[in-house]
Write a protein that holds these residues in place. Sequence first.
Motif, PDB file in Angstrom:
ATOM      1  N   LYS A   8       0.819  -1.220   0.000  1.00 61.66           N
ATOM      2  CA  LYS A   8       0.000   0.000   0.000  1.00 61.66           C
ATOM      3  C   LYS A   8       0.849   1.265   0.000  1.00 61.66           C
ATOM      4  O   LYS A   8       0.530   2.229  -0.697  1.00 61.66           O
ATOM      5  CB  LYS A   8      -0.949  -0.012   1.199  1.00 61.66           C
ATOM      6  CG  LYS A   8      -2.053  -1.012   1.058  1.00 61.66           C
ATOM      7  CD  LYS A   8      -2.976  -0.987   2.255  1.00 61.66           C
ATOM      8  CE  LYS A   8      -4.047  -2.049   2.090  1.00 61.66           C
ATOM      9  NZ  LYS A   8      -4.969  -2.088   3.216  1.00 61.66           N
ATOM     10  N   ALA A  12       0.977   3.958  -3.101  1.00 58.84           N
ATOM     11  CA  ALA A  12       0.658   5.381  -2.930  1.00 58.84           C
ATOM     12  C   ALA A  12       1.808   6.249  -3.449  1.00 58.84           C
ATOM     13  O   ALA A  12       1.566   7.272  -4.104  1.00 58.84           O
ATOM     14  CB  ALA A  12       0.372   5.678  -1.460  1.00 58.84           C
ATOM     15  N   CYS A  15       1.693   6.319  -7.230  1.00 53.56           N
ATOM     16  CA  CYS A  15       0.623   7.206  -7.712  1.00 53.56           C
ATOM     17  C   CYS A  15       1.046   8.666  -7.628  1.00 53.56           C
ATOM     18  O   CYS A  15       0.763   9.445  -8.544  1.00 53.56           O
ATOM     19  CB  CYS A  15      -0.662   6.968  -6.919  1.00 53.56           C
ATOM     20  SG  CYS A  15      -1.403   5.355  -7.204  1.00 53.56           S
ATOM     21  N   ARG A  16       1.733   9.026  -6.556  1.00 57.61           N
ATOM     22  CA  ARG A  16       2.220  10.408  -6.431  1.00 57.61           C
ATOM     23  C   ARG A  16       3.271  10.714  -7.497  1.00 57.61           C
ATOM     24  O   ARG A  16       3.289  11.809  -8.066  1.00 57.61           O
ATOM     25  CB  ARG A  16       2.772  10.657  -5.027  1.00 57.61           C
ATOM     26  CG  ARG A  16       1.673  10.812  -3.972  1.00 57.61           C
ATOM     27  CD  ARG A  16       2.201  11.333  -2.648  1.00 57.61           C
ATOM     28  NE  ARG A  16       3.160  10.453  -2.005  1.00 57.61           N
ATOM     29  CZ  ARG A  16       2.843   9.400  -1.241  1.00 57.61           C
ATOM     30  NH1 ARG A  16       1.569   9.118  -1.018  1.00 57.61           N
ATOM     31  NH2 ARG A  16       3.787   8.661  -0.691  1.00 57.61           N
ATOM     32  N   GLU A  19       1.415  11.232 -10.696  1.00 56.14           N
ATOM     33  CA  GLU A  19       0.758  12.541 -10.658  1.00 56.14           C
ATOM     34  C   GLU A  19       1.751  13.653 -10.987  1.00 56.14           C
ATOM     35  O   GLU A  19       1.453  14.552 -11.780  1.00 56.14           O
ATOM     36  CB  GLU A  19       0.146  12.792  -9.280  1.00 56.14           C
ATOM     37  CG  GLU A  19      -0.504  14.167  -9.159  1.00 56.14           C
ATOM     38  CD  GLU A  19      -1.043  14.435  -7.775  1.00 56.14           C
ATOM     39  OE1 GLU A  19      -0.738  15.528  -7.250  1.00 56.14           O
ATOM     40  OE2 GLU A  19      -1.765  13.595  -7.228  1.00 56.14           O
ATOM     41  N   TYR A  40      -8.445   2.922  -8.355  1.00 56.11           N
ATOM     42  CA  TYR A  40      -7.536   2.960  -7.205  1.00 56.11           C
ATOM     43  C   TYR A  40      -6.391   3.937  -7.448  1.00 56.11           C
ATOM     44  O   TYR A  40      -5.961   4.651  -6.542  1.00 56.11           O
ATOM     45  CB  TYR A  40      -6.967   1.574  -6.911  1.00 56.11           C
ATOM     46  CG  TYR A  40      -7.973   0.549  -6.462  1.00 56.11           C
ATOM     47  CD1 TYR A  40      -9.099   0.893  -5.721  1.00 56.11           C
ATOM     48  CD2 TYR A  40      -7.792  -0.784  -6.782  1.00 56.11           C
ATOM     49  CE1 TYR A  40     -10.021  -0.063  -5.306  1.00 56.11           C
ATOM     50  CE2 TYR A  40      -8.699  -1.753  -6.366  1.00 56.11           C
ATOM     51  CZ  TYR A  40      -9.806  -1.380  -5.634  1.00 56.11           C
ATOM     52  OH  TYR A  40     -10.702  -2.330  -5.226  1.00 56.11           O
ATOM     53  N   ARG A  44      -5.945   8.502  -5.992  1.00 53.52           N
ATOM     54  CA  ARG A  44      -4.727   8.938  -5.296  1.00 53.52           C
ATOM     55  C   ARG A  44      -4.002  10.036  -6.075  1.00 53.52           C
ATOM     56  O   ARG A  44      -2.923  10.465  -5.687  1.00 53.52           O
ATOM     57  CB  ARG A  44      -3.803   7.750  -5.050  1.00 53.52           C
ATOM     58  CG  ARG A  44      -4.328   6.909  -3.897  1.00 53.52           C
ATOM     59  CD  ARG A  44      -3.669   5.568  -3.827  1.00 53.52           C
ATOM     60  NE  ARG A  44      -4.206   4.783  -2.750  1.00 53.52           N
ATOM     61  CZ  ARG A  44      -5.347   4.105  -2.801  1.00 53.52           C
ATOM     62  NH1 ARG A  44      -6.090   4.146  -3.886  1.00 53.52           N
ATOM     63  NH2 ARG A  44      -5.755   3.390  -1.778  1.00 53.52           N
ATOM     64  N   GLY A  47      -6.203  15.040  -6.022  1.00 56.03           N
ATOM     65  CA  GLY A  47      -7.307  14.964  -5.066  1.00 56.03           C
ATOM     66  C   GLY A  47      -8.257  16.138  -5.102  1.00 56.03           C
ATOM     67  O   GLY A  47      -9.420  16.008  -4.710  1.00 56.03           O
TER      68      GLY A  47
END
Length: 186
Positions: A8, A12, A15-16, A19, A40, A44, A47
């Motif tokens: 997890k 995360a 995903c950052r 982004e 999913y 993330r 936002g």
Amino acid sequence: MRVLTLDKTAFAQACRRLEREVASSFMPDLVVGIATGGDYVAVRMFGWVPHVSLTLQRPTTAGKKRAGLLFGLLRRLPRRVSDLLRIAEARVLALRTPRVPRIELDPEFVSDLRAARRILVVDDAIDSGATMSAVLEAVRSVEGVREVRSAALTVTTPRPLVSPDFALWRDGVLVRFPWSNDFRQP
């Protein structure tokens, strides 16, 4: 090919990273997550931007869900064996001719698309590219949609039908996500 397992926390962080890569040249005002894995990833990312979800699965995904007992066994296999099975599955899927599904968009979803100027379509992984191709075609066909880009954490095959505009890994990196049927803590 190699298999990368993301718990997890690592998921995360990935995903950052994705982004940041997207934001370096594109700032969406609507994020479309392709259910389930793409959702999913999408939630993330960005936002503060409105998100919508689009459900579309390849036929093999539904078959995997029916094989629950088998996946209970897969979780108990040594990681190396599980990795080899994933690589074998990817090679078999790469031999198939992808079928691009037709998508009927819900009127409320179309309304969300029309209200946006810059849309980012997100999935967790692109294998054949059929799902992303179908979604991009459907989104771009909506009258009034202006700019659409795509993102995925990984592209697993060298020549998918469509390659995303943004990806962290390309060509042969298979990712085991926290929701994957064969996931267990590293």
